[in-house]
Design a protein around this motif. Structure first.
Motif: not given
Length: 287
Positions: A46-48, A69-76, A103-107, A169-171
């Motif tokens: 599901a992730g990278t 979760y799109g340009p609005g957020l990614a979880a590490i 990049g500019d994606t909030p984390l 956000l859409d997950r």
């Protein structure tokens, strides 16, 4: 003569695949974590995933997974470095690579006390805390009498709408995996309206409760209690510490505090969505 090994700052960083599942679990075990192969399987599909191979050919020496979760957020999550390479800058280098890819994606991430200083140096700020609790659930303090039932395929769209509203956000790509990933997926329903949902998924000898989404504490309690009745395994979950009433109730019913993690964000001041109705993440590695 043996071939000289490349310096650590020159080792290539590559994307991980499902074929790396065993190597990822081996690395978890190397650091004293549980192997968690079931969770790794979800995250790698599901992730990278990103990893650095041991130049000596002994598996992976570092990993990290980013769930978008799109340009609005990614979880590490799953930021791991082999014990033999600890404190040599490998984790920082891998995180810098992941930040560059983002990049500019909030984390966002959940940081252990040991990892928090590194993340602060990389621009993350703490916005909250989560308390991990675990144990065998009892019924010392029964849950409120709020109806819950197993989720069905017909509930999916309502669950997705509720999740997007509360998570912010859409997950869809994560929630639609829950029926196969979890041993139980239950919803609360009042007057035909889905008011919450929760899953219990297998993690070694325990069942982890997450996500836990509910319109109020009473509904969250009812969902937890209904999940607990269908398993003989100990439960574990990570609760936002602001949900003090739920934490007290869980501890009254047999769960004990195990650890605290800092909830951190980068390029944000706070997580999106409604924390009042977001009680526990699907997993701390993916939010």
């Amino acid at each position: 003569m043996p071939t000289a090994l490349a310096p650590l700052d020159q080792l290539p960083i590559r994307c991980l695949t499902a074929d790396d599942l065993t190597a990822c679990a081996d690395l978890s075990e190397d650091r004293g974590w549980l192997r968690e192969e079931h969770k790794w399987s979800l995250l790698l599909t599901a992730g990278t995933g990103y990893g650095i191979d041991d130049p000596a050919g002994k598996g992976l020496i570092a990993t990290c997974v980013a769930t978008s979760y799109g340009p609005g957020l990614a979880a590490i999550g799953m930021v791991l470095v082999a014990e033999r390479y600890a404190r040599r800058g490998v984790g920082r280098r891998l995180m810098l690579h992941v930040l560059d890819k983002a990049g500019d994606t909030p984390l966002t991430l959940h940081a252990t006390p040991n990892g928090q200083p590194l993340y602060e140096q990389l621009g993350f700020i703490q916005t909250g805390r989560a308390e991990m609790v675990a144990g065998r659930f009892t019924t010392t303090d029964p849950a409120p009498d709020i109806p819950t039932r197993p989720a069905t395929a017909e509930d999916l769209q309502a669950v997705l709408r509720l999740d997007a509203e509360i998570f912010g956000l859409d997950r869809t790509h994560m929630i639609t995996r829950l029926p196969a990933f979890a041993d139980q997926l239950r919803v609360s329903e009042v007057d035909g309206e889905i008011t919450g949902f929760a899953a219990a998924w297998p993690n070694m000898e325990t069942h982890v409760i997450g996500p836990l989404i509910a319109r109020d504490t009473a509904t969250a309690q009812a969902l937890v209690a209904s999940l607990a009745t269908a398993t003989d395994r100990p439960l574990r979950t990570d609760i936002d510490v602001r949900h003090e009433s739920l934490l007290r109730w869980l501890k009254t019913n047999g769960l004990a505090s195990i650890a605290f993690n800092a909830v951190m964000v980068r390029s944000l001041t706070a997580l999106p969505g409604d924390w009042n109705r977001r009680f526990a993440p699907l997993t701390v590695a993916a939010g």
